[in-house]
Scaffold this motif. Structure first.
Motif, PDB file in Angstrom:
ATOM      1  N   GLU A  36       0.837  -1.197   0.000  1.00 32.23           N
ATOM      2  CA  GLU A  36       0.000   0.000   0.000  1.00 32.23           C
ATOM      3  C   GLU A  36       0.882   1.262   0.000  1.00 32.23           C
ATOM      4  O   GLU A  36       0.587   2.230  -0.723  1.00 32.23           O
ATOM      5  CB  GLU A  36      -0.930  -0.017   1.223  1.00 32.23           C
ATOM      6  N   ALA A  37       1.975   1.244   0.763  1.00 34.52           N
ATOM      7  CA  ALA A  37       2.914   2.387   0.758  1.00 34.52           C
ATOM      8  C   ALA A  37       3.510   2.564  -0.634  1.00 34.52           C
ATOM      9  O   ALA A  37       3.698   3.691  -1.113  1.00 34.52           O
ATOM     10  CB  ALA A  37       4.024   2.162   1.792  1.00 34.52           C
ATOM     11  N   SER A  38       3.799   1.448  -1.300  1.00 37.77           N
ATOM     12  CA  SER A  38       4.332   1.509  -2.659  1.00 37.77           C
ATOM     13  C   SER A  38       3.289   2.083  -3.626  1.00 37.77           C
ATOM     14  O   SER A  38       3.610   2.927  -4.467  1.00 37.77           O
ATOM     15  CB  SER A  38       4.754   0.102  -3.115  1.00 37.77           C
ATOM     16  N   ARG A  39       2.036   1.622  -3.509  1.00 37.82           N
ATOM     17  CA  ARG A  39       0.980   2.168  -4.387  1.00 37.82           C
ATOM     18  C   ARG A  39       0.851   3.676  -4.192  1.00 37.82           C
ATOM     19  O   ARG A  39       0.695   4.426  -5.159  1.00 37.82           O
ATOM     20  CB  ARG A  39      -0.361   1.471  -4.098  1.00 37.82           C
ATOM     21  N   ARG A  40       0.923   4.107  -2.929  1.00 41.30           N
ATOM     22  CA  ARG A  40       0.815   5.549  -2.660  1.00 41.30           C
ATOM     23  C   ARG A  40       1.998   6.297  -3.275  1.00 41.30           C
ATOM     24  O   ARG A  40       1.835   7.382  -3.827  1.00 41.30           O
ATOM     25  CB  ARG A  40       0.768   5.810  -1.141  1.00 41.30           C
ATOM     26  N   LEU A  89       4.027   9.698  -7.566  1.00 40.94           N
ATOM     27  CA  LEU A  89       5.011   9.894  -8.636  1.00 40.94           C
ATOM     28  C   LEU A  89       4.287  10.272  -9.938  1.00 40.94           C
ATOM     29  O   LEU A  89       4.752  11.140 -10.697  1.00 40.94           O
ATOM     30  CB  LEU A  89       5.820   8.609  -8.832  1.00 40.94           C
ATOM     31  N   ASN A  90       3.138   9.641 -10.182  1.00 50.13           N
ATOM     32  CA  ASN A  90       2.371   9.975 -11.385  1.00 50.13           C
ATOM     33  C   ASN A  90       1.824  11.393 -11.323  1.00 50.13           C
ATOM     34  O   ASN A  90       1.833  12.108 -12.329  1.00 50.13           O
ATOM     35  CB  ASN A  90       1.246   8.947 -11.593  1.00 50.13           C
ATOM     36  N   ALA A  91       1.371  11.811 -10.143  1.00 49.87           N
ATOM     37  CA  ALA A  91       0.912  13.199  -9.990  1.00 49.87           C
ATOM     38  C   ALA A  91       2.067  14.160 -10.260  1.00 49.87           C
ATOM     39  O   ALA A  91       1.904  15.185 -10.936  1.00 49.87           O
ATOM     40  CB  ALA A  91       0.345  13.419  -8.591  1.00 49.87           C
ATOM     41  N   MET A  92       3.255  13.811  -9.735  1.00 54.32           N
ATOM     42  CA  MET A  92       4.446  14.648  -9.935  1.00 54.32           C
ATOM     43  C   MET A  92       4.772  14.775 -11.424  1.00 54.32           C
ATOM     44  O   MET A  92       5.141  15.859 -11.906  1.00 54.32           O
ATOM     45  CB  MET A  92       5.624  14.036  -9.163  1.00 54.32           C
ATOM     46  N   LEU A  93       4.610  13.669 -12.164  1.00 56.10           N
ATOM     47  CA  LEU A  93       4.907  13.694 -13.607  1.00 56.10           C
ATOM     48  C   LEU A  93       3.870  14.498 -14.382  1.00 56.10           C
ATOM     49  O   LEU A  93       4.000  14.692 -15.588  1.00 56.10           O
ATOM     50  CB  LEU A  93       4.988  12.266 -14.159  1.00 56.10           C
ATOM     51  N   ASN A  94       2.834  14.962 -13.653  1.00 51.14           N
ATOM     52  CA  ASN A  94       1.854  15.858 -14.250  1.00 51.14           C
ATOM     53  C   ASN A  94       1.865  17.214 -13.554  1.00 51.14           C
ATOM     54  O   ASN A  94       0.879  17.957 -13.583  1.00 51.14           O
ATOM     55  CB  ASN A  94       0.467  15.209 -14.198  1.00 51.14           C
ATOM     56  N   GLY A  95       3.004  17.509 -12.910  1.00 55.08           N
ATOM     57  CA  GLY A  95       3.213  18.866 -12.398  1.00 55.08           C
ATOM     58  C   GLY A  95       2.909  19.096 -10.933  1.00 55.08           C
ATOM     59  O   GLY A  95       3.101  20.200 -10.426  1.00 55.08           O
ATOM     60  N   ASP A  96       2.429  18.048 -10.207  1.00 58.77           N
ATOM     61  CA  ASP A  96       2.028  18.259  -8.816  1.00 58.77           C
ATOM     62  C   ASP A  96       2.813  17.341  -7.867  1.00 58.77           C
ATOM     63  O   ASP A  96       2.520  16.151  -7.753  1.00 58.77           O
ATOM     64  CB  ASP A  96       0.522  17.996  -8.676  1.00 58.77           C
ATOM     65  N   ALA A  97       3.792  17.895  -7.171  1.00 58.02           N
ATOM     66  CA  ALA A  97       4.645  17.088  -6.292  1.00 58.02           C
ATOM     67  C   ALA A  97       4.054  16.909  -4.894  1.00 58.02           C
ATOM     68  O   ALA A  97       4.583  16.131  -4.089  1.00 58.02           O
ATOM     69  CB  ALA A  97       6.033  17.723  -6.183  1.00 58.02           C
ATOM     70  N   ALA A  98       2.948  17.605  -4.574  1.00 63.79           N
ATOM     71  CA  ALA A  98       2.464  17.680  -3.178  1.00 63.79           C
ATOM     72  C   ALA A  98       2.303  16.308  -2.518  1.00 63.79           C
ATOM     73  O   ALA A  98       2.696  16.128  -1.357  1.00 63.79           O
ATOM     74  CB  ALA A  98       1.137  18.439  -3.142  1.00 63.79           C
ATOM     75  N   ALA A  99       1.736  15.341  -3.244  1.00 62.85           N
ATOM     76  CA  ALA A  99       1.469  14.038  -2.615  1.00 62.85           C
ATOM     77  C   ALA A  99       2.755  13.310  -2.227  1.00 62.85           C
ATOM     78  O   ALA A  99       2.743  12.459  -1.330  1.00 62.85           O
ATOM     79  CB  ALA A  99       0.621  13.163  -3.545  1.00 62.85           C
ATOM     80  N   LEU A 100       3.868  13.636  -2.890  1.00 61.59           N
ATOM     81  CA  LEU A 100       5.136  12.988  -2.533  1.00 61.59           C
ATOM     82  C   LEU A 100       5.548  13.338  -1.096  1.00 61.59           C
ATOM     83  O   LEU A 100       6.168  12.524  -0.407  1.00 61.59           O
ATOM     84  CB  LEU A 100       6.246  13.376  -3.520  1.00 61.59           C
ATOM     85  N   GLY A 155      18.826  13.843   2.571  1.00 59.73           N
ATOM     86  CA  GLY A 155      18.036  14.659   3.496  1.00 59.73           C
ATOM     87  C   GLY A 155      16.777  15.163   2.821  1.00 59.73           C
ATOM     88  O   GLY A 155      16.744  15.392   1.602  1.00 59.73           O
ATOM     89  N   TRP A 156      15.727  15.329   3.627  1.00 61.22           N
ATOM     90  CA  TRP A 156      14.416  15.647   3.057  1.00 61.22           C
ATOM     91  C   TRP A 156      14.416  16.955   2.245  1.00 61.22           C
ATOM     92  O   TRP A 156      13.782  17.025   1.180  1.00 61.22           O
ATOM     93  CB  TRP A 156      13.344  15.683   4.151  1.00 61.22           C
ATOM     94  N   ALA A 157      15.132  17.980   2.716  1.00 61.79           N
ATOM     95  CA  ALA A 157      15.114  19.268   1.993  1.00 61.79           C
ATOM     96  C   ALA A 157      15.607  19.076   0.558  1.00 61.79           C
ATOM     97  O   ALA A 157      14.986  19.554  -0.402  1.00 61.79           O
ATOM     98  CB  ALA A 157      15.979  20.304   2.722  1.00 61.79           C
ATOM     99  N   GLY A 158      16.701  18.360   0.391  1.00 61.89           N
ATOM    100  CA  GLY A 158      17.245  18.122  -0.945  1.00 61.89           C
ATOM    101  C   GLY A 158      16.375  17.206  -1.779  1.00 61.89           C
ATOM    102  O   GLY A 158      16.206  17.404  -2.987  1.00 61.89           O
ATOM    103  N   VAL A 159      15.827  16.170  -1.125  1.00 58.34           N
ATOM    104  CA  VAL A 159      14.946  15.231  -1.828  1.00 58.34           C
ATOM    105  C   VAL A 159      13.698  15.953  -2.333  1.00 58.34           C
ATOM    106  O   VAL A 159      13.304  15.837  -3.500  1.00 58.34           O
ATOM    107  CB  VAL A 159      14.569  14.050  -0.888  1.00 58.34           C
ATOM    108  N   TRP A 160      13.086  16.738  -1.452  1.00 59.26           N
ATOM    109  CA  TRP A 160      11.870  17.473  -1.812  1.00 59.26           C
ATOM    110  C   TRP A 160      12.157  18.472  -2.939  1.00 59.26           C
ATOM    111  O   TRP A 160      11.399  18.584  -3.899  1.00 59.26           O
ATOM    112  CB  TRP A 160      11.314  18.183  -0.576  1.00 59.26           C
ATOM    113  N   ASP A 161      13.299  19.165  -2.835  1.00 54.57           N
ATOM    114  CA  ASP A 161      13.691  20.121  -3.865  1.00 54.57           C
ATOM    115  C   ASP A 161      13.815  19.419  -5.224  1.00 54.57           C
ATOM    116  O   ASP A 161      13.388  19.955  -6.250  1.00 54.57           O
ATOM    117  CB  ASP A 161      15.023  20.770  -3.476  1.00 54.57           C
TER     118      ASP A 161
END
Lengths: 145, 145
Positions: A9-13, A18-29, A51-57
């Protein structure tokens, strides 16, 4: 749910995000990642974030130029060991970065850990993609000219 | 030794065995790997092996054509979580396969687990290497001709 199902389930999420991100929306990540100092990404363009700051960026930078993309995880295998789990597979799909289409076909290793708020991804390693590196180099050259 | 040091020692043993393999001797790899059905390798030539028989076969195949190679793990980071640990880094060096020299420059994710006989590696993912894939394709073509 069994632990194995929790990890699936964590993988599905993660792949939904990741699919939302590939359409311009990173928020769910931000919801599926652990926000710690030790989380790491190794993206198809090469390099590494720690680190999260770099990963999120890194995710928001890609989201900023990504449109109309889609990816799925094939050949998935999950191994659980206590409060840690890892997943291997092949990401297949396509994305458009700054309008240029590029195929996605990368073997991946993802690592998840269980926290008080559930299983979160802590490491994502996708094979380097020469096609994606070439595309980004073209975009850089275009921006510099 | 602390758990972290135990994992670092397992990593040193793996890279020592990897260097021996790049000089034609895969034997030490059998000592550092867990011999289970779920172990996995994702080598620079692409594809994937699942289970010890397949993993071992992949190492012996490379060893059979490897001479005068050397590799070291740079930018190493180790994270331990109970009886599981993972390591990320960049493998750098060179090898000769059937006499042809090729550079090694691959980001890696390695996963280790603790068993009754100590920490063993259970997963090795090195970035795909187009140079190594091209070399192997040339060798295949030579063999077929």
């Amino acid at each position: 749910m069994s632990t194995q199902e929790d990890v699936l389930e964590a993988s599905r999420r993660f792949y939904s995000a990741l699919n939302a991100m590939l359409n311009g929306d990173a928020a769910a990540l931000a919801k599926v990642w652990h926000h710690g100092d030790a989380v790491t990404t190794m993206h198809p363009v090469g390099g590494r974030q720690v680190g999260w700051a770099g990963v999120w960026d890194s995710w928001t930078q890609v989201a900023g130029i990504a449109t109309g993309g889609g990816v799925r995880l094939g050949e998935q295998r999950v191994e659980v060991a206590g409060d840690t789990a890892y997943e291997v597979g092949v990401e297949q799909g396509e994305c458009r970065l700054a309008g240029e289409r590029v195929d996605i076909d990368c073997r991946v290793t993802n690592i998840y850990r269980r926290y008080a708020d559930g299983w979160k991804i802590v490491h994502h390693h996708a094979d380097v993609s020469p096609a994606m590196q070439a595309l980004l180099a073209r975009l850089e050259a275009k921006r510099a000219s």
